[in-house]
Write an enzyme that holds these catalytic residues in place. Structure first.
Site, PDB file in Angstrom:
ATOM      1  N   SER A   1      43.142 -25.195   0.502  1.00 37.66           N
ATOM      2  CA  SER A   1      44.147 -25.227  -0.559  1.00 37.66           C
ATOM      3  C   SER A   1      45.570 -25.123   0.000  1.00 37.66           C
ATOM      4  O   SER A   1      46.010 -25.986   0.738  1.00 37.66           O
ATOM      5  CB  SER A   1      43.850 -24.108  -1.569  1.00 37.66           C
ATOM      6  OG  SER A   1      44.608 -24.251  -2.729  1.00 37.66           O
TER       7      SER A   1
ATOM      8  N   ASP B   1      49.744 -28.819  -4.233  1.00 33.15           N
ATOM      9  CA  ASP B   1      49.387 -28.091  -3.015  1.00 33.15           C
ATOM     10  C   ASP B   1      48.420 -28.942  -2.197  1.00 33.15           C
ATOM     11  O   ASP B   1      48.190 -30.116  -2.506  1.00 33.15           O
ATOM     12  CB  ASP B   1      48.818 -26.704  -3.346  1.00 33.15           C
ATOM     13  CG  ASP B   1      47.492 -26.769  -4.085  1.00 33.15           C
ATOM     14  OD1 ASP B   1      47.133 -27.858  -4.573  1.00 33.15           O
ATOM     15  OD2 ASP B   1      46.798 -25.731  -4.177  1.00 33.15           O
TER      16      ASP B   1
END
Length: 445
Positions: free
Chosen positions: A99, A242
């Site tokens: 992530s 992200d």
């Protein structure tokens, strides 16, 4: 043995997330999913980290060793894996990503055949198998029963069509200048493509991944860089994803970052006004500002609070019968279109609101005054059980006596404790936060 954190397995690539551990985890996962198998296929996607190659190959080895066929689809957003697992009728889906973490970390997220993240009970069963040498040895197959793998490079089109369908057909982005920062991550193709196909004039940054620059000075963790481009290009809005594109941060035309809670608040009211909000409620987490709850209550919308993590948000959404929820950090879920946080889908919801109301970004997403909040991520050496820390109960009583809301919790992915304080007086918050930091430095650092 605990492998899973708040969002799958995550750690330093080559250490916790090593080839050996990954292959073993893949075998354990395969053994678990065999009992539900219908098509004998598992989907594997990844973000743009160099270590993704190593982890992908280890996953394929482990899964084929216990008899599963593997479909590899390359760099793809996490929500795309959730969608495509169900769309392509696979028994499970796996996303390789850490992530928003730096490139040297990596992680593995799992989805069931319906595109849902695994619950804690399912994770515990996989952990038990992972630790059982005999189970892993006995599950390995031979001869014609060994699985095979294949790479499919054109499934991205399915996800692009799916995402575009979340944007009202009566609207167009023509005339909108949009800057999108893809964080040199998994959304670097999908994000710009979707916006362009819906008519926007698109300026793209963070779309040159090299295996090491994911999240580096770009994306949702660094909106200040996006803000500079928005101002320079005189754009209407900036969108930051992200590394795995499951999170969205919005920057307005003045270069100011939009508060994640306020973005959710506006979208929730809009969904209610259009008749799309199910159950007159939404799910936020314990991190969300009290101002969000009070504002939505004025509009007849109940806020349910879950633990941190979009998986926990989704579980509570299902429990409460609502179709909208999210986190202050930018994970926003509109379950009519996505079963996990989806940065690109969330961006389209925000853009649809701007187009339909004709408002500027700076005017649209500032509907209430937030309570002052302070959040500190304090690096620590060990994660002692909070209830065992002497003096913590007295500290919490002191915070509450000052009329403040508090949340102290360990990060599920890093050696940090997150300290959140919220109250009406900013100066008092700063003083109390200093006391809290001193306390945890004494007890945990």
């Amino acid at each position: 043995m605990t492998l899973f954190g708040t969002d799958g397995v995550r750690g330093k690539a080559g250490k916790k997330v090593s080839a050996v551990n990954t292959m073993r985890l893949a075998m354990a996962t395969g053994i678990y999913f065999k009992q539900f198998a219908k098509t004998n296929k598992i989907l594997v996607g990844k973000d743009t980290r160099r270590s993704g190659y190593m982890i992908e190959n280890a996953l394929v080895s482990g899964l084929t060793a216990v008899g599963f066929d593997v479909i590899q689809i390359g760099p793809m957003p996490t929500p795309a894996i959730a969608f495509l697992t169900e769309n392509m009728r696979c028994d499970a889906g796996i996303m390789i990503s850490a992530s928003h973490n730096p490139y040297y970390d990596n992680g593995i997220k799992f989805f069931d055949s319906e595109g849902n993240k695994l619950n804690r009970s399912e994770e515990e069963k996989i952990e038990e198998i992972f630790a059982d040498d005999d189970a892993l040895e006995d599950a390995q197959v031979t001869g014609k029963y060994i699985g095979k793998s294949k790479r499919i490079d054109d499934v991205i089109g399915r996800y692009i069509v799916h995402i575009k369908n979340s944007f009202p057909k009566s609207l167009s982005l023509a005339g909108k200048r949009v800057v999108i920062d893809c964080a040199n991550g998994a959304g670097y193709i999908v994000g710009p493509t979707v916006l362009q196909e819906l008519g926007a004039e698109v300026v793209v940054v963070g779309d040159e991944p090299d295996g090491f620059n994911i999240n580096e000075g770009c994306g949702a963790m660094h909106p200040e860089n996006l803000a500079k481009v928005v101002l320079d290009k005189r754009a209407d809005i900036g969108l930051a994803l992200d590394g795995d594109a499951d999170r969205l941060v919005v920057v307005d035309e003045k270069g100011e970052t939009v508060d994640g809670d306020k973005l959710m608040a506006v979208l929730a009211v809009h969904l209610k006004n259009t008749g799309e909000l199910r159950g007159d409620g939404m799910v936020a987490t314990v991190m969300s500002n009290q101002g969000l709850e009070e504002y939505l209550l004025e509009h007849g919308i109940t806020v349910y609070r879950s633990a941190v993590g979009d998986k926990n948000v989704v579980e509570m959404m299902q429990e409460k019968g609502v179709n909208f929820g999210g986190e202050q950090s930018g994970h926003i879920i509109f379950s009519d279109y996505a079963k996990t946080g989806d940065g690109i889908s969330s961006a389209l919801q925000a853009l649809a609101y701007l187009v339909s109301t004709g408002t500027k970004t700076s005017e649209a997403f500032n509907p209430y005054e937030s309570y002052p909040q302070m959040l500190v991520n304090l690096p620590i050496e060990e994660k002692k059980p909070l209830e065992s820390i002497e003096g913590l109960e007295q500290l919490m009583e002191q915070v509450e006596a000052e009329g403040m809301r508090h949340l102290f919790r360990y990060s599920g992915t890093e050696n940090k404790i997150r300290l959140l304080l919220e109250g009406k007086n900013e100066k008092a918050l700063e003083t109390m936060m200093d006391e809290c930091m001193d306390f945890f430095k004494r007890t945990l650092v």
